[in-house]
Design a protein around this motif. Structure first.
Motif, PDB file in Angstrom:
ATOM      1  N   ARG A  41       0.851  -1.182   0.000  1.00 46.82           N
ATOM      2  CA  ARG A  41       0.000   0.000   0.000  1.00 46.82           C
ATOM      3  C   ARG A  41       0.892   1.239   0.000  1.00 46.82           C
ATOM      4  NH1 ARG A  41      -3.171  -3.259  -1.103  1.00 46.82           N
ATOM      5  NH2 ARG A  41      -5.302  -3.591  -0.350  1.00 46.82           N
ATOM      6  N   TYR A  42       0.284   2.388  -0.221  1.00 43.93           N
ATOM      7  CA  TYR A  42       1.045   3.627  -0.278  1.00 43.93           C
ATOM      8  C   TYR A  42       0.588   4.584   0.824  1.00 43.93           C
ATOM      9  CZ  TYR A  42       2.748   1.748  -4.598  1.00 43.93           C
ATOM     10  OH  TYR A  42       3.364   0.938  -5.514  1.00 43.93           O
ATOM     11  N   VAL A  43       1.318   5.640   1.015  1.00 37.47           N
ATOM     12  CA  VAL A  43       0.981   6.779   1.881  1.00 37.47           C
ATOM     13  C   VAL A  43       1.175   6.535   3.383  1.00 37.47           C
ATOM     14  CG1 VAL A  43      -0.705   8.601   2.384  1.00 37.47           C
ATOM     15  CG2 VAL A  43      -0.745   7.509   0.154  1.00 37.47           C
ATOM     16  N   HIS A  44       1.056   5.238   3.831  1.00 35.84           N
ATOM     17  CA  HIS A  44       1.126   4.950   5.266  1.00 35.84           C
ATOM     18  C   HIS A  44       2.314   5.593   5.974  1.00 35.84           C
ATOM     19  CE1 HIS A  44       3.200   1.823   2.955  1.00 35.84           C
ATOM     20  NE2 HIS A  44       4.145   2.012   3.866  1.00 35.84           N
ATOM     21  N   SER A  45       3.479   5.657   5.304  1.00 36.86           N
ATOM     22  CA  SER A  45       4.672   6.122   6.012  1.00 36.86           C
ATOM     23  C   SER A  45       4.638   7.628   6.287  1.00 36.86           C
ATOM     24  CB  SER A  45       5.934   5.761   5.229  1.00 36.86           C
ATOM     25  OG  SER A  45       5.899   6.377   3.968  1.00 36.86           O
ATOM     26  N   TYR A  46       3.758   8.323   5.589  1.00 31.19           N
ATOM     27  CA  TYR A  46       3.637   9.766   5.808  1.00 31.19           C
ATOM     28  C   TYR A  46       2.709  10.101   6.967  1.00 31.19           C
ATOM     29  CZ  TYR A  46       5.607  10.220   1.111  1.00 31.19           C
ATOM     30  OH  TYR A  46       6.423  10.151   0.023  1.00 31.19           O
ATOM     31  N   MET A  47       1.870   9.125   7.342  1.00 28.28           N
ATOM     32  CA  MET A  47       0.790   9.414   8.277  1.00 28.28           C
ATOM     33  C   MET A  47       1.092   8.839   9.660  1.00 28.28           C
ATOM     34  SD  MET A  47      -0.959  10.892   6.010  1.00 28.28           S
ATOM     35  CE  MET A  47      -2.668  11.114   6.411  1.00 28.28           C
ATOM     36  N   PRO A  48       0.610   9.499  10.713  1.00 23.66           N
ATOM     37  CA  PRO A  48       0.917   9.018  12.060  1.00 23.66           C
ATOM     38  C   PRO A  48      -0.089   7.997  12.593  1.00 23.66           C
ATOM     39  CG  PRO A  48      -0.216  11.115  12.195  1.00 23.66           C
ATOM     40  CD  PRO A  48      -0.095  10.785  10.721  1.00 23.66           C
ATOM     41  N   LEU A  49       0.377   7.194  13.536  1.00 18.85           N
ATOM     42  CA  LEU A  49      -0.510   6.380  14.376  1.00 18.85           C
ATOM     43  C   LEU A  49      -0.434   6.869  15.815  1.00 18.85           C
ATOM     44  CD1 LEU A  49       0.297   2.766  13.096  1.00 18.85           C
ATOM     45  CD2 LEU A  49      -1.696   4.143  12.521  1.00 18.85           C
TER      46      LEU A  49
ATOM     47  N   ALA B 276      -4.468   8.386  16.614  1.00 23.94           N
ATOM     48  CA  ALA B 276      -5.568   7.529  17.064  1.00 23.94           C
ATOM     49  C   ALA B 276      -6.804   7.762  16.194  1.00 23.94           C
ATOM     50  CB  ALA B 276      -5.887   7.794  18.530  1.00 23.94           C
ATOM     51  N   ILE B 277      -7.068   9.036  15.895  1.00 21.10           N
ATOM     52  CA  ILE B 277      -8.226   9.343  15.034  1.00 21.10           C
ATOM     53  C   ILE B 277      -8.072   8.649  13.683  1.00 21.10           C
ATOM     54  CG2 ILE B 277      -9.310  11.216  13.705  1.00 21.10           C
ATOM     55  CD1 ILE B 277      -8.909  13.025  16.184  1.00 21.10           C
ATOM     56  N   ARG B 278      -6.847   8.670  13.163  1.00 19.00           N
ATOM     57  CA  ARG B 278      -6.605   8.029  11.870  1.00 19.00           C
ATOM     58  C   ARG B 278      -6.845   6.518  11.952  1.00 19.00           C
ATOM     59  NH1 ARG B 278      -1.559   6.068   9.680  1.00 19.00           N
ATOM     60  NH2 ARG B 278      -2.008   5.404   7.577  1.00 19.00           N
ATOM     61  N   LEU B 279      -6.326   5.916  13.016  1.00 17.75           N
ATOM     62  CA  LEU B 279      -6.475   4.465  13.144  1.00 17.75           C
ATOM     63  C   LEU B 279      -7.946   4.091  13.343  1.00 17.75           C
ATOM     64  CD1 LEU B 279      -4.925   1.857  13.054  1.00 17.75           C
ATOM     65  CD2 LEU B 279      -4.295   2.145  15.445  1.00 17.75           C
ATOM     66  N   VAL B 280      -8.653   4.895  14.105  1.00 17.67           N
ATOM     67  CA  VAL B 280     -10.089   4.638  14.289  1.00 17.67           C
ATOM     68  C   VAL B 280     -10.797   4.718  12.938  1.00 17.67           C
ATOM     69  CG1 VAL B 280     -12.221   5.527  15.317  1.00 17.67           C
ATOM     70  CG2 VAL B 280     -10.137   5.415  16.695  1.00 17.67           C
ATOM     71  N   GLU B 281     -10.416   5.694  12.137  1.00 16.45           N
ATOM     72  CA  GLU B 281     -11.050   5.808  10.819  1.00 16.45           C
ATOM     73  C   GLU B 281     -10.767   4.577   9.959  1.00 16.45           C
ATOM     74  OE1 GLU B 281      -9.691   8.844   8.101  1.00 16.45           O
ATOM     75  OE2 GLU B 281     -11.583   8.837   7.015  1.00 16.45           O
ATOM     76  N   LEU B 282      -9.503   4.135   9.981  1.00 14.54           N
ATOM     77  CA  LEU B 282      -9.144   2.959   9.185  1.00 14.54           C
ATOM     78  C   LEU B 282      -9.951   1.734   9.635  1.00 14.54           C
ATOM     79  CD1 LEU B 282      -5.233   3.328   9.043  1.00 14.54           C
ATOM     80  CD2 LEU B 282      -6.825   3.671   7.149  1.00 14.54           C
TER      81      LEU B 282
END
Lengths: 446, 454
Positions: free
Chosen positions: B412-420, B426-432
């Motif tokens: 997959r792409y983009v993951h390395s730019y985004m935080p966990l 946390a908001i990002r992980l909840v969205e995923l």
């Protein structure tokens, strides 16, 4: 040409400009310079990539975990049957094993595989430290063969014993070890073995279909989409056709010596080489019927490609390509293939090309083209810029380099998305070049 | 295979199938890339270096540079000293880094190369540095190697002048550049003068600017690594990853340290911010309160879609514990929690969490592998997988949705730019998680049950 500060002095003889003085001799097929950011891999890697596509074999990596995890399901070679090869098996050696030896662990691992999965063939890859800690892998394998009644074949592939090409040889030895035990007295068949295609994106099937259309039986596929049973029939073929010459010429030679099967080198990349290869196969078999069928096939497929190639020539003519791939034979085909669509190759290099490959490359390319062996990213960058290439053909490590340089990219390695072999491969090749060269993103890149 | 994994679990003691870890050197290489103008150097066979670069390139989709001693038969018999010496000279001559970070491999460790002594014997130009660490591939995992390399930088470079600089050292766990960026943003919002080692932001998420630079602008500077010896405190984020380097700095320069969990989810982020607040003596600013409140809001809005759902989490120990903590806060059940990295501390910490949230029938295991996880799932299913790309085979075979988080993500792409990490992570992980579960619900439901408003 001088590239002050870009090239290591020791690297000078590995790089050559056609037309410059100093003769045509490029240094190649040697060890890499210490400290170089080489794009090359090791003996184990070479052995693993060749054997891994054997779909129903169990590939057990004897060593610490890394060697197994880096090679888990990355080849992109497809299977029409078993999927065992897509799992990663290893002995995951720990410090205790390094101190006391890893034979016991290997033995237990073999027992566990034999007990739980009833394999037909197990390949055991001996990695860097296995020899150093004194494991007798051959002996363990032999004992396992006797106890479990299956083939357990050691692949002697310590990383330090040379580069990738040595690993190809180790893999070929392992294949010989397997097929030389085929039951005696089987009759010779009229068909061929396909050597050195790994069925990336289904390329083996494309070649097989052409041959079948010509009325030629494919006896066994080595190793793309191979199965152990099918491999055991390999000694019955009348001819070996070798696609990836770098990895499989050695096996072809051994089969010629031991089994009397002649071989020819073929390439299914590009119009010229694909057509010529099909005709050569028919001729080598002395099969007139197959040859006339090949002519029909080629005419049909070429006709279908005519408009596309013409259009591509208009769109891509004058664009410049840089090639950096594993073996020499692929580089040679690519130079021709670019020419077919009006593109010029301005930089060409390989990781493991041989002198005879470089001789042919030298004849094919134009004056001023840079030819280089075992290049590093700094050299690639330098020459891609200097020669103003529009596209780079390479593998995973070259891709981000190309993009950072603002140059289009075509993956001609494990991560290719579409088959690039055969006539259909020509379509994909052109499509991929167009997609990359004409991506709207380039308009915004300053 | 994909469905060849037998349901019946047979005893395995020697055979590793489908690992959830890789070897030390790749972690060391990653850490070294987080130092400004540093060339990671692999002291071993050429393949190691090539594999690690490939692995990192596949995850980050960015060039990962490193050099190799290129061992030959000769070196493996007579030692790799001369290879290293030649390599260091060549690297400084041609690639012109400020610092070379040498890590060992299984081969150079087994033949007993004394890399420290080799380095001592070298003539190194003023202002240039060569550091090293030991990363035998047969001990620990890439996580161990990451910690060891950071400790190596500290051992060689950090100095104590006896005068405090008032700065806070932060050692981030084995996380993406996107996480490091987020940690720095939080530290800046807290108005804290900090040094972060390593820092791969600006290196492995470097922008495309039309030219290739071997050393992008990011990375911890040598100057800052030296100055770490004068900081009053180190925060080691990721208790199972970063204690080794924090402890090395304590040993060498007497800098106290605190080990915290990776700030993933509500509680761990709260804990991180409280530590920052107590260090600086400042209140937590509204901007961060606001993010926390947004996370609460989201968790309340969407809870019916994740509450009580079962999840299997696999990957690196601190990342897996961080995700476990978040899913427990969400009311999900972390049915299986595994890491390939050895160390019972992982299991204990996971079980503590299970106990604290009173979830039963959950399993945690270190030194586990994905084959075993697959077998567990065959015996008792979960609703969701969270981890790296290697779980996709299980996801497909069992038809279970998968959220990609952690390392490695090769597909997959983009993951390395985004935080966990942090509330935003946390908001990002909840969205995923929500998207994975809700997309599945939409896909599976009968036409008459397809809801426009969810």
């Amino acid at each position: 040409m001088k590239a002050q500060g870009v090239l290591l002095e020791e690297r000078r003889n590995f790089i050559h400009h056609k037309g410059s003085c100093g003769g045509n001799t490029i240094q190649c097929d040697t060890e890499s310079v210490s400290g170089a950011v080489s794009q090359r891999a090791c003996v184990y890697c070479g052995a693993r990539v060749v054997l891994n596509p054997i779909t129903d074999a169990f590939h057990i990596v004897h060593g610490p975990i890394g060697c197994a995890s880096y090679t888990w399901d990355i080849r992109g070679s497809l299977s029409s049957g078993a999927e065992w090869y897509r799992n990663s098996f290893s002995t995951d050696l720990t410090e205790q094993d390094v101190i006391f030896g890893g034979e016991k662990r290997l033995w237990e691992a073999l027992e566990e595989v034999a007990r739980a999965h009833a394999p037909k063939v197990i390949f055991v890859y001996a990695t860097c430290i296995v020899g150093v800690i004194g494991d007798d892998v051959r002996a363990v394998c032999k004992k396992a063969e006797e106890k479990f009644g299956i083939r357990v074949i050691p692949v002697m592939a310590p990383g330090f014993a040379g580069h990738k090409a040595i690993g190809y040889r180790m893999a070929c030895n392992a294949i010989m070890e397997l097929i030389s035990k085929a039951p005696a007295g089987r009759k010779r068949r009229k068909g061929v073995n396909i050597l050195g295609d790994f069925n990336l994106a289904g390329e083996m099937w494309i070649i097989k279909n052409y041959l079948e259309e010509m009325g030629i039986e494919v006896v066994s596929k080595i190793t793309g989409d191979a199965s152990c049973d099918e491999l055991m029939h390999a000694p019955e073929a009348s001819l070996n056709i070798v696609q990836c010459a770098g990895s499989m010429t050695y096996l072809a030679k051994r089969m010629e010596e031991d089994m009397g099967i002649p071989y020819i080198k073929v390439s299914f990349f590009g119009l010229e080489d694909t057509a010529q290869s099909l005709l050569n196969i028919a001729q080598a078999l002395g099969d007139g019927e197959a040859e006339s069928r090949a002519h029909l096939l080629i005419a049909r497929e070429t006709h279908e490609l005519k408009d596309l190639i013409q259009k591509s020539k208009e769109a891509l003519s004058g664009k410049r390509a840089a090639i950096y791939v594993g073996g020499g034979f692929k580089a040679i085909s690519l130079i021709k293939q670019f020419r077919e669509i009006g593109m010029e190759t301005v930089v060409v290099g390989t990781q493991t090309g041989k002198k005879e490959d470089y001789d042919i490359i030298h004849l094919l390319v134009n004056e001023g083209t840079v030819v280089l062996d075992d290049a590093n990213p700094a050299e690639l960058e330098h020459f891609i810029k200097e020669k103003q290439a529009h596209i780079l053909v390479g593998g995973v490590k070259e891709r981000p380099l190309a993009y950072k340089l603002g140059v289009a990219f075509l993956d001609h390695n494990h991560e290719r998305r579409h088959p690039l072999a055969g006539f259909v491969g020509i379509k994909n090749f052109i499509k991929e070049i167009n997609l990359s060269v004409n991506s709207p993103v380039w308009q915004y890149v300053r | 295979m994909l469905n060849l994994t037998p349901k019946e679990i047979t005893e395995r003691s020697a055979l590793r199938i489908n690992p959830a870890k890789t070897c030390q050197p790749v972690g060391a290489m990653y850490a070294a890339l987080g130092v400004h103008r540093c060339m990671p150097h692999s002291h071993g066979s050429q393949g190691c270096c090539s594999y690690h670069r490939t692995y990192l390139t596949r995850h980050f989709k960015d060039p990962a540079i490193a050099s190799s001693s290129s061992f030959t038969e000769g070196a493996s018999v007579f030692g790799g000293g001369s290879n290293l010496k030649t390599a260091v000279k060549n690297i400084f001559d041609i690639y012109k880094p400020d610092i070379i970070a040498v890590h060992t491999t299984c081969l150079s460790e087994t033949i007993g190369d004394d890399v420290g002594a080799f380095i001592q014997d070298m003539d190194i130009e003023d202002g240039k540095y060569v550091v090293h660490c030991h990363t035998p591939s047969y001990v620990g995992s890439h996580i161990t190697g990451y910690g060891n390399m950071i400790a190596g930088f500290i051992k060689y470079l950090s100095k104590s002048t006896g005068k405090s600089n008032g700065r806070l050292n932060v050692i981030p766990g084995f996380v993406n550049p996107g996480d490091m960026r987020e940690l720095k943003r939080i530290l800046e919002l807290m108005n804290i003068n900090f040094i972060m080692l390593p820092d791969t932001s600006g290196v492995l998420d470097a922008p495309m600017l039309g030219s290739y630079v071997m050393y992008p602008p990011g990375g911890t500077t040598i100057e800052n690594i030296e100055a770490m010896g004068d900081s009053p405190l180190t925060l080691a984020l990721g208790e199972l990853t970063c204690e080794t380097p924090a402890n090395e700095l304590k040993r060498k320069c007497g800098v106290d340290y605190k080990c915290l969990p990776l700030p993933m989810g509500v509680e761990a982020t709260d804990q991180f911010l409280m530590e920052l607040s107590s260090f600086s003596g400042r209140e937590i600013p509204y901007a961060l309160e606001e993010e926390r409140g947004q996370l609460m809001d989201i968790l309340l809005d969407a809870y019916p879609y994740f509450h009580g759902r079962k999840v299997a989490i696999y990957g690196d120990p601190d990342t897996v514990l961080g995700i476990t903590s978040l899913v427990l806060e969400m009311g999900m059940i972390p049915k299986y929690v595994i890491t390939g990295t050895p160390g019972e501390a992982f299991t204990e910490k996971a079980e503590e969490m299970f106990a604290r949230y009173e979830v039963t029938d959950c399993k945690a295991k270190a030194s586990a592998d994905l084959f075993e996880l697959h077998q567990w799932i065959k015996n008792e299913r979960v609703d969701l997988l969270i981890g790296g790309s290697h779980g996709k085979q299980i996801a497909k075979a069992e038809d279970i949705p998968i959220v990609r988080a952690g390392f490695p993500i090769l597909d997959r792409y983009v993951h390395s730019y985004m935080p966990l990490v942090g509330y935003r992570g946390a908001i990002r992980l909840v969205e995923l998680i929500l998207n994975a579960l809700m997309d599945r619900q939409d896909r599976d439901c009968a036409d008459e049950d397809l809801e426009m408003v969810m």
